[in-house]
Design a protein around this motif. Structure first.
Motif, PDB file in Angstrom:
ATOM      1  N   PRO A   1     -31.211 -11.929  55.829  1.00  0.00           N
ATOM      2  CA  PRO A   1     -31.718 -13.100  54.966  1.00  0.00           C
ATOM      3  C   PRO A   1     -31.338 -13.294  53.712  1.00  0.00           C
ATOM      4  O   PRO A   1     -30.388 -12.591  53.074  1.00  0.00           O
ATOM      5  N   PHE A   2     -31.447 -14.601  53.032  1.00  0.00           N
ATOM      6  CA  PHE A   2     -30.830 -14.631  51.634  1.00  0.00           C
ATOM      7  C   PHE A   2     -31.624 -13.736  50.568  1.00  0.00           C
ATOM      8  O   PHE A   2     -32.732 -13.375  50.884  1.00  0.00           O
ATOM      9  N   GLU A   3     -30.986 -13.634  49.567  1.00  0.00           N
ATOM     10  CA  GLU A   3     -31.683 -12.614  48.576  1.00  0.00           C
ATOM     11  C   GLU A   3     -32.960 -13.136  48.162  1.00  0.00           C
ATOM     12  O   GLU A   3     -33.896 -12.254  47.724  1.00  0.00           O
ATOM     13  N   ASP A   4     -33.316 -14.468  47.759  1.00  0.00           N
ATOM     14  CA  ASP A   4     -34.393 -14.850  47.471  1.00  0.00           C
ATOM     15  C   ASP A   4     -35.534 -14.864  48.305  1.00  0.00           C
ATOM     16  O   ASP A   4     -36.714 -14.502  48.200  1.00  0.00           O
ATOM     17  N   GLU A   5     -35.123 -14.929  49.784  1.00  0.00           N
ATOM     18  CA  GLU A   5     -35.866 -14.603  51.204  1.00  0.00           C
ATOM     19  C   GLU A   5     -36.540 -13.085  50.838  1.00  0.00           C
ATOM     20  O   GLU A   5     -37.344 -12.873  51.249  1.00  0.00           O
ATOM     21  N   LEU A   6     -35.591 -12.095  50.621  1.00  0.00           N
ATOM     22  CA  LEU A   6     -35.968 -10.783  50.561  1.00  0.00           C
ATOM     23  C   LEU A   6     -36.920 -10.549  49.536  1.00  0.00           C
ATOM     24  O   LEU A   6     -37.977  -9.842  49.679  1.00  0.00           O
ATOM     25  N   VAL A   7     -36.796 -11.282  48.292  1.00  0.00           N
ATOM     26  CA  VAL A   7     -37.589 -11.009  47.089  1.00  0.00           C
ATOM     27  C   VAL A   7     -38.979 -11.612  47.546  1.00  0.00           C
ATOM     28  O   VAL A   7     -39.970 -11.105  47.486  1.00  0.00           O
ATOM     29  N   LYS A   8     -38.889 -13.045  48.072  1.00  0.00           N
ATOM     30  CA  LYS A   8     -40.275 -13.674  48.545  1.00  0.00           C
ATOM     31  C   LYS A   8     -41.031 -13.008  49.298  1.00  0.00           C
ATOM     32  O   LYS A   8     -42.231 -12.990  49.458  1.00  0.00           O
ATOM     33  N   TYR A   9     -40.295 -12.995  50.428  1.00  0.00           N
ATOM     34  CA  TYR A   9     -41.053 -12.642  51.947  1.00  0.00           C
ATOM     35  C   TYR A   9     -41.155 -11.635  52.379  1.00  0.00           C
ATOM     36  O   TYR A   9     -42.027 -11.116  53.129  1.00  0.00           O
ATOM     37  N   TYR A  10     -40.608 -10.573  51.668  1.00  0.00           N
ATOM     38  CA  TYR A  10     -40.464  -9.109  51.980  1.00  0.00           C
ATOM     39  C   TYR A  10     -41.075  -8.201  50.675  1.00  0.00           C
ATOM     40  O   TYR A  10     -42.135  -7.756  51.103  1.00  0.00           O
ATOM     41  N   LEU A  11     -40.263  -8.126  49.591  1.00  0.00           N
ATOM     42  CA  LEU A  11     -40.496  -7.314  48.572  1.00  0.00           C
ATOM     43  C   LEU A  11     -42.031  -7.736  48.061  1.00  0.00           C
ATOM     44  O   LEU A  11     -42.951  -6.845  47.823  1.00  0.00           O
ATOM     45  N   LEU A  12     -42.157  -9.039  47.613  1.00  0.00           N
ATOM     46  CA  LEU A  12     -43.503  -9.500  47.154  1.00  0.00           C
ATOM     47  C   LEU A  12     -44.634  -9.198  47.850  1.00  0.00           C
ATOM     48  O   LEU A  12     -45.774  -8.928  47.704  1.00  0.00           O
ATOM     49  N   ALA A  13     -44.501  -9.655  49.356  1.00  0.00           N
ATOM     50  CA  ALA A  13     -45.467  -9.603  50.346  1.00  0.00           C
ATOM     51  C   ALA A  13     -45.793  -8.005  50.451  1.00  0.00           C
ATOM     52  O   ALA A  13     -46.945  -7.616  50.567  1.00  0.00           O
ATOM     53  N   ARG A  14     -44.899  -7.164  50.301  1.00  0.00           N
ATOM     54  CA  ARG A  14     -45.101  -5.472  50.489  1.00  0.00           C
ATOM     55  C   ARG A  14     -45.900  -5.053  49.339  1.00  0.00           C
ATOM     56  O   ARG A  14     -46.925  -4.425  49.533  1.00  0.00           O
TER      57      ARG A  14
END
Length: 249
Positions: A11-24
């Motif tokens: 994934p792109f870096e903003d996708e890692l932040v939005k869809y994974y880290l923030l969701a977690r």
């Protein structure tokens, strides 16, 4: 769930932040998720946590920072994760390039290690804004094989240069977009102003002509009525005078 053959989790870096880290952090569901939970700052080294013997060279994990006040302790096993660069902004490409996270780069150094064949490099993603300061971070860790003439600092410097260039390109694109929108708005306002001015002038001229025509019509009509009245009154008076004169004689 396994990915089909040929597919990779990249994934792109903003996708890692939005869809994974923030969701977690918020407890919301995540997409297909190969990201593991582990403690990077425990008694194990990265080589003991991740399968160094496998063909895999990139791992993703959630880990919690060990803080004392604002200070973060990054010792792990017999080594330490050392910071290699300042934080880079992570921009949301789908939401006007707003800043949604930060990325820092670290390398793992073993104490008293003489020969280095492999080097562990970590990109640590953290949240900003409402969740800034959260101790849960997402880490992308990769194993780099070092050449005889290579160095970890050189690798990190190249990554830092790439990140800097990328951020500069994004900021330049934003500035160009803002300039374009501002010029477009100014042109639109000038164009609309000209239309309004021309429209008002034409309307005033048109209304002026209509009023003038109406005024002339009134004058003309009044003159006709006045002349008719005067002429008729004069004729009637003359007839009356002649009649009365003849009668009196």
């Amino acid at each position: 769930m396994e990915l089909p053959v040929g597919y990779r989790f990249k994934p792109f870096e903003d996708e890692l932040v939005k869809y994974y880290l923030l969701a977690r952090v918020t407890g919301n569901p995540m997409p297909w998720n190969p990201i593991i939970e582990c403690d990077l700052y425990d008694v194990k080294t990265p080589g003991e946590i991740f399968d160094e013997a496998s063909n895999q060279k990139v791992w993703y994990c959630f880990t919690r920072l060990k803080k004392r006040g604002k200070r973060v302790f990054r010792r792990a096993g017999g080594g330490t994760w050392h910071g290699q660069s300042s934080a880079f902004k992570i921009l949301d490409r789908d939401n006007n390039f707003q800043v949604i996270g930060e990325k820092k780069t670290f390398t793992f150094d073993m104490k008293n290690e003489v020969k280095k064949c492999n080097k562990w490099i970590m990109h640590e993603f953290s949240l900003v804004g409402e969740y800034e300061g959260c101790d849960l971070v997402l880490c992308k860790i990769k194993k780099e094989a070092l050449k005889d003439d290579g160095s970890v600092s050189q690798t990190c410097w190249q990554e830092q240069e790439a990140n800097t260039n990328n951020n500069n390109q994004v900021e330049e694109a934003l500035q160009n977009m803002e300039a374009f929108l501002m010029n477009d708005n100014e042109e639109a306002m000038q164009r609309d102003g000209r239309l309004l001015t021309n429209g008002n002038e034409e309307a005033m001229q048109r209304d002026g002509r209509l009023l003038m025509n109406e005024y002339l019509r009134l004058i003309t009509d009044g003159g006709i009525r006045t002349n008719d009245g005067v002429d008729k009154a004069s004729d009637n008076n003359a007839d009356a005078v002649q009649y009365n004169s003849g009668f009196s004689q």
